[in-house]
Design a protein around this motif. Structure first.
Motif, PDB file in Angstrom:
ATOM      1  N   THR A  31      43.089 -97.371  37.234  1.00  0.00           N
ATOM      2  CA  THR A  31      41.823 -96.644  37.277  1.00  0.00           C
ATOM      3  C   THR A  31      41.591 -96.017  38.649  1.00  0.00           C
ATOM      4  OG1 THR A  31      41.118 -98.647  36.162  1.00  0.00           O
ATOM      5  CG2 THR A  31      39.481 -96.902  36.394  1.00  0.00           C
ATOM      6  N   THR A  32      40.873 -94.914  38.657  1.00  0.00           N
ATOM      7  CA  THR A  32      40.469 -94.312  39.917  1.00  0.00           C
ATOM      8  C   THR A  32      39.111 -94.877  40.316  1.00  0.00           C
ATOM      9  OG1 THR A  32      41.607 -92.293  39.316  1.00  0.00           O
ATOM     10  CG2 THR A  32      40.013 -92.146  41.089  1.00  0.00           C
ATOM     11  N   TYR A  33      39.007 -95.319  41.569  1.00  0.00           N
ATOM     12  CA  TYR A  33      37.745 -95.883  42.042  1.00  0.00           C
ATOM     13  C   TYR A  33      37.036 -94.896  42.956  1.00  0.00           C
ATOM     14  CZ  TYR A  33      39.388-100.386  40.366  1.00  0.00           C
ATOM     15  OH  TYR A  33      39.831-101.412  39.582  1.00  0.00           O
ATOM     16  N   GLN A  34      35.727 -94.967  42.923  1.00  0.00           N
ATOM     17  CA  GLN A  34      34.929 -94.087  43.783  1.00  0.00           C
ATOM     18  C   GLN A  34      33.945 -94.950  44.566  1.00  0.00           C
ATOM     19  OE1 GLN A  34      35.718 -90.589  42.961  1.00  0.00           O
ATOM     20  NE2 GLN A  34      35.175 -90.487  45.113  1.00  0.00           N
ATOM     21  N   PHE A  35      33.962 -94.832  45.876  1.00  0.00           N
ATOM     22  CA  PHE A  35      33.016 -95.590  46.693  1.00  0.00           C
ATOM     23  C   PHE A  35      31.616 -95.012  46.563  1.00  0.00           C
ATOM     24  CE2 PHE A  35      36.831 -96.894  48.895  1.00  0.00           C
ATOM     25  CZ  PHE A  35      36.522 -98.168  49.321  1.00  0.00           C
ATOM     26  N   SER A  36      30.607 -95.865  46.792  1.00  0.00           N
ATOM     27  CA  SER A  36      29.266 -95.303  46.890  1.00  0.00           C
ATOM     28  C   SER A  36      28.682 -95.639  48.264  1.00  0.00           C
ATOM     29  CB  SER A  36      28.372 -95.850  45.778  1.00  0.00           C
ATOM     30  OG  SER A  36      28.640 -97.226  45.612  1.00  0.00           O
ATOM     31  N   PRO A  37      28.903 -94.808  49.243  1.00  0.00           N
ATOM     32  CA  PRO A  37      28.395 -95.065  50.587  1.00  0.00           C
ATOM     33  C   PRO A  37      26.892 -94.819  50.639  1.00  0.00           C
ATOM     34  CG  PRO A  37      29.449 -92.936  50.507  1.00  0.00           C
ATOM     35  CD  PRO A  37      29.606 -93.531  49.161  1.00  0.00           C
ATOM     36  N   PRO A  38      26.224 -95.242  51.733  1.00  0.00           N
ATOM     37  CA  PRO A  38      24.788 -95.021  51.863  1.00  0.00           C
ATOM     38  C   PRO A  38      24.427 -93.549  51.646  1.00  0.00           C
ATOM     39  CG  PRO A  38      25.646 -96.251  53.734  1.00  0.00           C
ATOM     40  CD  PRO A  38      26.797 -95.955  52.857  1.00  0.00           C
ATOM     41  N   ASP A  39      23.236 -93.338  51.095  1.00  0.00           N
ATOM     42  CA  ASP A  39      22.853 -91.983  50.713  1.00  0.00           C
ATOM     43  C   ASP A  39      22.881 -90.993  51.867  1.00  0.00           C
ATOM     44  OD1 ASP A  39      22.625 -92.573  48.121  1.00  0.00           O
ATOM     45  OD2 ASP A  39      20.485 -93.084  48.206  1.00  0.00           O
ATOM     46  N   TRP A  40      22.477 -91.493  53.042  1.00  0.00           N
ATOM     47  CA  TRP A  40      22.381 -90.538  54.148  1.00  0.00           C
ATOM     48  C   TRP A  40      23.743 -90.035  54.598  1.00  0.00           C
ATOM     49  CZ3 TRP A  40      24.791 -92.287  58.549  1.00  0.00           C
ATOM     50  CH2 TRP A  40      24.951 -93.662  58.682  1.00  0.00           C
ATOM     51  N   LEU A  41      24.803 -90.733  54.131  1.00  0.00           N
ATOM     52  CA  LEU A  41      26.137 -90.239  54.454  1.00  0.00           C
ATOM     53  C   LEU A  41      26.594 -89.185  53.462  1.00  0.00           C
ATOM     54  CD1 LEU A  41      28.154 -93.387  55.520  1.00  0.00           C
ATOM     55  CD2 LEU A  41      27.566 -91.410  56.891  1.00  0.00           C
ATOM     56  N   PHE A  42      25.955 -89.198  52.290  1.00  0.00           N
ATOM     57  CA  PHE A  42      26.352 -88.225  51.286  1.00  0.00           C
ATOM     58  C   PHE A  42      25.519 -86.964  51.387  1.00  0.00           C
ATOM     59  CE2 PHE A  42      29.001 -90.453  47.889  1.00  0.00           C
ATOM     60  CZ  PHE A  42      30.051 -89.608  48.155  1.00  0.00           C
TER      61      PHE A  42
END
Lengths: 337, 356
Positions: free
Chosen positions: A155-166
């Protein structure tokens, strides 16, 4: 720097002109003929930024590789596996605790420990036999890749970093001026800029560590003459372990950063191993500055290749490697032949 | 297996070791008692993989240059077969006559190998493995991305050997004999080459390039020519491989497969041309029958572990293991003779793998 200008005045001028041209192309509003020749300015600036940030990521991966080689003459072909391992561990931790930074720290530590284990359990037994060490790292990378596939599946994984980084930020670069006279600014993902900032910070940190601290001095001395360093009473094995820990840790660290900027999936280990190899071959094996220069060149070449001649992008990277090997076999910044 | 005596002119049937005769008889008679599966999937496939690994053994064992790009060279030959000859994909397939296709494919592969050699011999030792690995990975990504020439992700299918003398050469038995002839031919050629002036020069360069340069040998040229020869071996292996599979795709030239070739050569042993074939047989048997013991998915784990064990505990592979067992047995009986034999008979015993 001054030395370089004095010795290669011609190339310094060419380099300066190229930089000026690039700066002009970045900040000026493009005239029509340029748009016709190169496509939209937005594509160009985005490709440039992508290339530079990818170069930053490559630097993070390759710096550990080149650091380990510089001191121990050990070509660690399991470096890509360490990158992927760091990414998976970071993902697990970040996913369970919900804290991206904790994931980053744990990935660094865990992969650093795995590096220490490798050094203590395996490489120490076969010092001065670099080909065998390399073969062992190949064996380890085969097993590691399969074990990771078994645990984390395909599977491909996707990180969820803090919103202010996105999200995206407006850069102070005008893309086009609309007919109404309003300027359109170029947007760019914040996280990619963060990657670049981290790479620069790590680069500066490594430079200070190697050039301004006592341990760094020992490492540099070890690169030049391992036996003499041991003879002066330094515990060389301890220095080796430390360098291996930092080098491996950087790979794990880069795994989380790269996994966040792009994604985590099997096969990435080979990709980043290739990137590290080409970067250090181009830049010069064992040199941190070389890794930085090589990473920048390869990152830019890859992105521009992808944007402007898609099916031949890999060839561009490869050509750069061949040209460098033909002209300067020891790499751009490699001191010893 | 005394190849020196075999090629020194004073050759008579008496000098052949009985084990050679037994092996030869077994190999020729093999199709008469084996099933089609064993002839084709095990026999022919081992011979093909062994041939490709032989090209690596030649470079690494005699030249001290561990190249990870040998499968890439073979893969290029396979792709050229599909591009210049016929395929069923409707991309390229220029339809050249088969003999021309084979010659051009093999020569193309040899030239590619020469090019890789020219690029990588400028640097010494451990760089070779890095540069050739980079070449292998770059070639893999290139054929996967390029749809115009290499038909991208799908690759080519329907590449068939010609029907000649009324024999369809992809039938198990003819194909097995074809592979056997190729493998034995190259085995003999490499054994002979190792004793020729060129081969001896190459081995001397492996052991001490500086001294050879001082003696007036062109070290770089010797190495590049070695790459050319190994390219021919790998290229013919690639032609057989594409006939065996009937298809070629980026997966054929993947990095994992390139590393499998290294595994085969290292596990078999790089001191003698028989090593790669031993390694190939072990590999193919393991590949086909490891399913019975463990999960099919975990095959790489087994291969990786076997490779790691060999590198850690027997750096000269199965061949070295066998030699050591034999020496130990003889040592008990006749210590003096055994020591003499090792000194006199085995000049490669302080071989390349330690030195590089």
């Amino acid at each position: 720097m001054r030395n370089f200008i004095e010795r290669h005045t011609f190339w310094a001028i060419v380099l300066l002109l190229v930089v000026v041209l690039f700066l002009w192309m970045i900040f000026a509003v493009w005239p029509d003929w340029l748009v016709e020749a190169f496509g939209r300015k937005k594509t160009f600036v985005n490709t440039l930024l992508n290339g530079v940030t990818l170069g930053g990521l490559y630097f993070l991966v390759a710096s550990g590789f080149t650091l380990i080689f510089g001191l121990m003459r050990n070509v660690n072909l399991a470096h890509g596996s360490m990158y992927l391992l760091g990414a998976y561990i970071g993902y697990e931790v970040a996913d369970r605790t919900g804290n991206w930074f904790l994931g980053l720290a744990v990935a660094f530590l865990a992969v650093a420990i795995s590096g220490v284990l490798l050094q203590v359990l395996i490489f120490r037994r076969m010092a001065n036999d670099d080909l065998r060490q390399t073969l062992v790292t190949i064996g380890i990378s085969i097993i590691a890749a399969d074990a990771m596939l078994a645990i984390w599946t395909g599977t491909t994984y996707q990180f969820s970093p803090p919103d202010w980084l996105f999200g995206a930020a407006d850069l102070p670069i005008i893309s086009v001026i609309k007919s109404s006279g309003a300027a359109v600014y170029i947007k760019y993902p914040v996280f990619r800029l963060v990657v670049l900032a981290i790479a620069v910070a790590v680069g500066i940190g490594l430079w200070i560590f190697l050039n301004r601290t006592r341990i760094g001095m020992m490492i540099r001395a070890g690169v030049n003459d391992r036996e003499m360093l041991a003879a002066t009473g330094v515990n060389v094995q301890l220095v080796f372990v430390l360098v291996f820990a930092i080098g491996a840790g950087l790979a794990g660290f880069a795994g989380v950063i790269g996994g966040t900027a792009l994604s985590v999936a099997p096969g990435e280990d080979i990709r980043y191993l290739l990137a590290s190899l080409v970067v250090v071959i181009v830049g010069g094996l064992g040199s941190i500055t070389g890794a930085a220069v090589g990473a920048l060149i390869i990152g830019l070449a890859e992105q521009f290749g992808l944007a402007y001649f898609p099916t031949y992008g890999v060839v561009l990277t490869f050509l750069i490697m061949v040209v460098v090997l033909a002209v300067r076999p020891q790499g751009l910044m490699g001191g010893r032949g | 297996m005394d190849s020196r005596r075999l090629f020194s002119g004073s050759f008579s049937l008496k000098n052949i070791h009985p084990s050679v005769l037994i092996t030869a008889v077994f190999l020729v008679a093999y199709p008469s008692f084996a099933t089609d599966f064993f002839i084709f999937q095990i026999g022919a496939y081992s011979l093909i993989l062994g041939t490709i690994a032989l090209s690596l053994m030649m470079l690494a064992g005699y030249g001290g240059m561990v190249s990870l790009a040998q499968l890439t060279v073979a893969g290029l030959a396979a792709y050229l077969m599909a591009i210049l000859g016929d395929n069923s994909m409707g991309v390229m397939g220029l339809g050249w006559p088969w003999w021309l296709t084979v010659i051009v494919s093999v020569l193309g592969a040899a030239l590619f190998s020469t090019f890789i050699g020219a690029v990588s011999v400028r640097t010494e030792g451990i760089y070779t493995i890095m540069i050739t690995l980079a070449v292998a990975v770059a070639f893999f990504y290139f054929v996967r991305q390029n749809y115009v020439l290499f038909n991208g992700f799908t690759g080519f299918a329907g590449v068939e050997p010609p029907t000649l003398f009324g024999v369809y050469w992809r039938d198990p038995v003819p194909f097995y004999y074809l592979s056997l002839v190729v493998a034995v031919g190259f085995f003999a050629a490499v054994s002979y080459c190792a004793r020729s002036t060129f081969g001896l020069g190459l081995q001397a360069i492996r052991d001490n390039p500086r001294r050879m340069r001082a003696l007036g040998y062109n070290v770089t040229l010797h190495r590049i020519v070695a790459y050319f020869f190994s390219g021919i071996v790998a290229g013919v292996g690639g032609v057989l491989l594409v006939w065996f599979n009937g298809r070629v795709s980026p997966g054929t030239v993947g990095v994992d497969v390139a590393i499998d070739i290294l595994v085969i050569a290292v596990v078999g042993g790089m001191r003698h041309p028989i090593g790669p074939f031993l390694g190939a047989i072990a590999f193919v048997l393991l590949e086909n029958f490891a399913i019975d013991l463990i999960d099919r998915e975990r095959f790489n784990m087994v291969i990786g572990a076997a490779f790691l064990l060999v590198v850690l505990f027997s750096p000269d592979g199965l061949l070295g293991l066998w030699n050591r067992v034999r020496d130990r047995l003889r040592f008990r009986g006749n210590a003096q003779l055994s020591a003499e034999r090792v000194n006199k008979d085995d000049p490669a015993s302080s071989g390349s793998l330690e030195k590089s």
